[in-house]
Design a protein around this motif. Structure first.
Motif, PDB file in Angstrom:
ATOM      1  N   GLU A  10       1.119  -0.982  -0.046  1.00  0.00           N
ATOM      2  CA  GLU A  10      -0.017  -0.145   0.032  1.00  0.00           C
ATOM      3  C   GLU A  10       0.990   1.285  -0.069  1.00  0.00           C
ATOM      4  OE1 GLU A  10      -2.404   0.339   3.494  1.00  0.00           O
ATOM      5  OE2 GLU A  10      -4.105  -0.693   2.677  1.00  0.00           O
ATOM      6  N   PRO A  11       0.460   2.184  -0.488  1.00  0.00           N
ATOM      7  CA  PRO A  11       1.193   3.672  -0.476  1.00  0.00           C
ATOM      8  C   PRO A  11       1.589   4.041   0.809  1.00  0.00           C
ATOM      9  CG  PRO A  11      -0.712   3.785  -1.664  1.00  0.00           C
ATOM     10  CD  PRO A  11      -0.852   2.529  -1.030  1.00  0.00           C
ATOM     11  N   SER A  12       2.626   4.661   1.100  1.00  0.00           N
ATOM     12  CA  SER A  12       3.106   5.245   2.298  1.00  0.00           C
ATOM     13  C   SER A  12       4.166   6.415   2.169  1.00  0.00           C
ATOM     14  CB  SER A  12       3.830   4.114   3.102  1.00  0.00           C
ATOM     15  OG  SER A  12       4.303   4.664   4.186  1.00  0.00           O
ATOM     16  N   THR A  13       4.332   7.370   2.888  1.00  0.00           N
ATOM     17  CA  THR A  13       5.260   8.230   2.950  1.00  0.00           C
ATOM     18  C   THR A  13       6.139   8.086   4.152  1.00  0.00           C
ATOM     19  OG1 THR A  13       3.701   9.950   1.717  1.00  0.00           O
ATOM     20  CG2 THR A  13       5.970  10.855   2.774  1.00  0.00           C
ATOM     21  N   ARG A  14       5.522   8.254   5.040  1.00  0.00           N
ATOM     22  CA  ARG A  14       6.053   8.321   6.522  1.00  0.00           C
ATOM     23  C   ARG A  14       6.380   7.048   7.011  1.00  0.00           C
ATOM     24  NH1 ARG A  14       2.439  12.290   5.983  1.00  0.00           N
ATOM     25  NH2 ARG A  14       1.280  10.694   4.782  1.00  0.00           N
ATOM     26  N   THR A  15       5.819   6.226   7.028  1.00  0.00           N
ATOM     27  CA  THR A  15       6.137   4.680   7.836  1.00  0.00           C
ATOM     28  C   THR A  15       7.187   4.103   6.962  1.00  0.00           C
ATOM     29  OG1 THR A  15       3.899   4.435   8.257  1.00  0.00           O
ATOM     30  CG2 THR A  15       5.391   2.860   8.942  1.00  0.00           C
ATOM     31  N   ARG A  16       7.224   4.037   5.631  1.00  0.00           N
ATOM     32  CA  ARG A  16       8.297   3.290   4.931  1.00  0.00           C
ATOM     33  C   ARG A  16       9.410   3.978   4.955  1.00  0.00           C
ATOM     34  NH1 ARG A  16      11.522   2.793   1.596  1.00  0.00           N
ATOM     35  NH2 ARG A  16      11.001   5.092   0.841  1.00  0.00           N
ATOM     36  N   VAL A  70       6.382  -4.908   6.874  1.00  0.00           N
ATOM     37  CA  VAL A  70       4.837  -5.254   5.852  1.00  0.00           C
ATOM     38  C   VAL A  70       3.847  -4.479   6.229  1.00  0.00           C
ATOM     39  CG1 VAL A  70       3.587  -7.066   4.885  1.00  0.00           C
ATOM     40  CG2 VAL A  70       5.694  -7.686   5.932  1.00  0.00           C
ATOM     41  N   ARG A  71       3.685  -3.700   5.094  1.00  0.00           N
ATOM     42  CA  ARG A  71       2.197  -2.934   5.053  1.00  0.00           C
ATOM     43  C   ARG A  71       1.453  -3.673   4.018  1.00  0.00           C
ATOM     44  NH1 ARG A  71       1.082   2.935   4.817  1.00  0.00           N
ATOM     45  NH2 ARG A  71       1.361   2.964   7.126  1.00  0.00           N
ATOM     46  N   HIS A  72       0.182  -4.190   4.409  1.00  0.00           N
ATOM     47  CA  HIS A  72      -0.720  -4.872   3.455  1.00  0.00           C
ATOM     48  C   HIS A  72      -2.161  -4.335   3.683  1.00  0.00           C
ATOM     49  CE1 HIS A  72      -2.308  -8.101   1.204  1.00  0.00           C
ATOM     50  NE2 HIS A  72      -1.081  -8.244   0.637  1.00  0.00           N
ATOM     51  N   ALA A 110      -4.429  -2.842  12.599  1.00  0.00           N
ATOM     52  CA  ALA A 110      -3.392  -2.602  13.412  1.00  0.00           C
ATOM     53  C   ALA A 110      -2.289  -1.785  12.740  1.00  0.00           C
ATOM     54  CB  ALA A 110      -2.834  -3.796  14.345  1.00  0.00           C
ATOM     55  N   HIS A 111      -1.645  -1.041  13.514  1.00  0.00           N
ATOM     56  CA  HIS A 111      -0.489  -0.228  12.898  1.00  0.00           C
ATOM     57  C   HIS A 111       0.182   0.392  14.414  1.00  0.00           C
ATOM     58  CE1 HIS A 111       2.054   2.569  10.530  1.00  0.00           C
ATOM     59  NE2 HIS A 111       1.017   3.126  10.221  1.00  0.00           N
ATOM     60  N   PRO A 112       0.847  -0.910  14.861  1.00  0.00           N
ATOM     61  CA  PRO A 112       1.697  -0.578  16.296  1.00  0.00           C
ATOM     62  C   PRO A 112       2.605   0.383  16.215  1.00  0.00           C
ATOM     63  CG  PRO A 112       2.332  -2.730  15.361  1.00  0.00           C
ATOM     64  CD  PRO A 112       1.075  -2.253  14.498  1.00  0.00           C
ATOM     65  N   SER A 113       3.589   0.658  15.422  1.00  0.00           N
ATOM     66  CA  SER A 113       4.273   1.450  15.421  1.00  0.00           C
ATOM     67  C   SER A 113       4.054   3.021  15.398  1.00  0.00           C
ATOM     68  CB  SER A 113       5.614   1.537  14.295  1.00  0.00           C
ATOM     69  OG  SER A 113       5.051   1.618  13.063  1.00  0.00           O
ATOM     70  N   GLN A 114       2.895   3.077  14.618  1.00  0.00           N
ATOM     71  CA  GLN A 114       2.164   4.510  14.545  1.00  0.00           C
ATOM     72  C   GLN A 114       1.813   4.709  16.073  1.00  0.00           C
ATOM     73  OE1 GLN A 114       1.750   6.930  12.348  1.00  0.00           O
ATOM     74  NE2 GLN A 114       1.107   8.216  13.958  1.00  0.00           N
ATOM     75  N   ALA A 115       1.078   3.771  16.655  1.00  0.00           N
ATOM     76  CA  ALA A 115       0.451   3.975  18.173  1.00  0.00           C
ATOM     77  C   ALA A 115       1.699   4.410  19.146  1.00  0.00           C
ATOM     78  CB  ALA A 115      -0.143   2.695  18.408  1.00  0.00           C
ATOM     79  N   HIS A 132      -2.186  13.952  14.244  1.00  0.00           N
ATOM     80  CA  HIS A 132      -3.028  13.348  13.152  1.00  0.00           C
ATOM     81  C   HIS A 132      -2.163  12.404  12.477  1.00  0.00           C
ATOM     82  CE1 HIS A 132      -4.671  12.455   9.212  1.00  0.00           C
ATOM     83  NE2 HIS A 132      -5.794  13.561   9.347  1.00  0.00           N
ATOM     84  N   PRO A 133      -2.374  11.174  12.374  1.00  0.00           N
ATOM     85  CA  PRO A 133      -1.200  10.087  11.827  1.00  0.00           C
ATOM     86  C   PRO A 133      -0.721  10.714  10.411  1.00  0.00           C
ATOM     87  CG  PRO A 133      -3.244   9.205  11.556  1.00  0.00           C
ATOM     88  CD  PRO A 133      -3.574  10.637  12.347  1.00  0.00           C
ATOM     89  N   GLY A 134      -1.540  11.206   9.693  1.00  0.00           N
ATOM     90  CA  GLY A 134      -1.327  11.448   8.220  1.00  0.00           C
ATOM     91  C   GLY A 134      -1.621  10.462   7.370  1.00  0.00           C
ATOM     92  N   PRO A 135      -1.809  10.436   6.073  1.00  0.00           N
ATOM     93  CA  PRO A 135      -1.898  11.757   5.371  1.00  0.00           C
ATOM     94  C   PRO A 135      -3.235  12.468   5.667  1.00  0.00           C
ATOM     95  CG  PRO A 135      -2.217   9.994   3.941  1.00  0.00           C
ATOM     96  CD  PRO A 135      -1.778   9.380   5.175  1.00  0.00           C
ATOM     97  N   MET A 136      -3.203  13.744   5.738  1.00  0.00           N
ATOM     98  CA  MET A 136      -4.439  14.411   6.124  1.00  0.00           C
ATOM     99  C   MET A 136      -5.178  14.999   4.731  1.00  0.00           C
ATOM    100  SD  MET A 136      -2.924  17.530   8.482  1.00  0.00           S
ATOM    101  CE  MET A 136      -1.462  17.733   7.938  1.00  0.00           C
TER     102      MET A 136
HETATM  103  N1   CP Z   1       0.585   7.344   9.428  1.00  0.00           N
HETATM  104  C1   CP Z   1       0.918   6.496   8.494  1.00  0.00           C
HETATM  105  O1   CP Z   1       0.908   5.467   8.234  1.00  0.00           O
HETATM  106  O2   CP Z   1       1.447   7.278   7.107  1.00  0.00           O
HETATM  107  P1   CP Z   1       1.841   6.722   5.891  1.00  0.00           P
HETATM  108  O3   CP Z   1       0.715   6.100   5.125  1.00  0.00           O
HETATM  109  O4   CP Z   1       2.256   7.687   4.926  1.00  0.00           O
HETATM  110  O5   CP Z   1       2.964   5.789   6.192  1.00  0.00           O
END
Ligand code: CP
Length: 334
Positions: A70-76, A123-125, A151-156, A286-290
């Motif tokens: 899945e797309p990601s800016t911050r987490t990846r 992994v993101r899926h 779940a998204h444990p590293s975000q929490a 806000h976890p983003g993206p906004m």
């Molecule tokens: N918060 C978060 O998961 O952002 P990304 O989708 O950009 O990784």
């Protein structure tokens, strides 16, 4: 080489048996002590990030693969940066550039990555439970970077770290999570993390965006028994220390559950007027993206109460602490 190489203030993982944690799939199986250890070690990692040369040898010789479907800016990017600061070799694989495009299953892709001796696969899926499945079948450590709406444990963890860094503690802080709770993996992992750390949590969403099993509140034997549930934002936000706005997840059918975005924004958007009901020192997360001017207006997102960019910055230190802990399990808890 000592596993603490280059970071003298790290706390020993064995004190909380964190050295035996092979996977990070959610926070439901974390003890408060384990969570606190990650937050404490993230503080030590923050010190490394403040150095002129941001590099320590703690994970030299380890291989981390990020596998994002899945797309990601911050987490990846922050897992990559975290791994590189700790001197691991980091390989990034995205959905569009992997053999998933040719029909390969997630299991076979991950099996191939494991065969190349990846110590940790991040992994993101889009499917809830996919990371639990991989953890059951692979020998590499799995870190869940977001699976469906599970779940998204590293975000929490980075959210907990951000709250702690502002207030000095988490216990008894009033935290309001507002928005698309139905489809939010961030809300679910935060519910575990915040309640384990003693925060007072209120969930606020329109009835169509509240999970059916949350809508009547929680019974007294439920792990979330202290959590309040409401559809009224003015009531929820009164005296809040933390307001966490959630992204309206258009890709997960959220929009079809609302009469209009304008009405949603009027009733559940974070703006100056609604924020005036909160504690004067309230922080807005806000976890983003906004979706600016949908769940949060621009003035608030970039205003003095916003800690949204701090969350992103803290994400690197928290993920360094997580990678370090999981790598310790791989080296036998030394
Ligand atoms: N918060 C978060 O998961 O952002 P990304 O989708 O950009 O990784």
């Amino acid at each position: 080489m000592s596993p603490h190489a280059g970071i003298p203030s790290l706390k020993p993982l064995a004190s909380n048996r964190f050295d035996e944690r092979k996977h990070v799939l959610d926070l439901d199986d974390f003890t408060p002590g384990e969570i606190q250890l990650v937050l404490d070690n993230a503080l030590a990692m923050q010190e490394v990030m403040g150095r002129s040369v941001r590099k320590v040898p703690a994970l030299r010789g380890k291989t981390i693969v990020t596998l994002f479907h899945e797309p990601s800016t911050r987490t990846r990017a922050s897992f990559e940066q975290a791994g590189k600061i700790l001197s691991a070799d980091v390989i990034n694989i995205s959905d569009s550039a992997s053999s998933a495009k040719k029909g390969e299953s997630l299991y076979n892709t991950a099996l191939s990555i494991q065969a190349m001796q990846a110590d940790i696969i991040v992994v993101r899926h889009p499917h809830s439970g996919s990371t639990n499945f991989l953890a059951r079948h692979l020998n590499s450590s799995i870190i869940n970077a977001g699976d469906g709406y599970h779940a998204h444990p590293s975000q929490a963890l980075l959210d907990l770290y951000t709250i702690q860094s502002h207030f000095g503690d988490i216990k008894n802080r009033k935290v309001v999570i507002v928005g698309d709770i139905l489809y939010s993996r961030v809300a679910r992992s935060n519910l575990w993390g915040l309640t384990k750390m003693g925060a007072r949590v209120t969930l606020c969403a329109p009835p169509t965006l509240m999970p059916p099993d949350f809508i009547n509140g929680f019974s007294k034997d439920h792990p979330f028994k202290s959590v309040s549930v409401t559809h009224n934002l003015s009531e929820a936000i009164k005296d809040a220390d933390v307001v966490m706005a959630l992204r309206l997840q258009a890709e997960r059918q959220s929009k079809g559950r609302l009469p209009s975005l304008r009405e949603y924004s009027r009733l559940y958007g974070i703006n100056r007027e609604i924020l005036s009901l909160a504690n004067k020192k309230v922080i807005v997360m806000h976890p983003g993206p906004m979706n600016e001017n949908v769940e949060i207006n621009t003035e608030i997102a970039h205003g003095p109460h916003s800690v949204i960019q701090e969350q992103v910055k803290n994400g690197v230190a928290v993920r360094m602490a997580l990678l370090y802990a999981v790598a310790a399990a791989n080296r036998g808890g030394k």
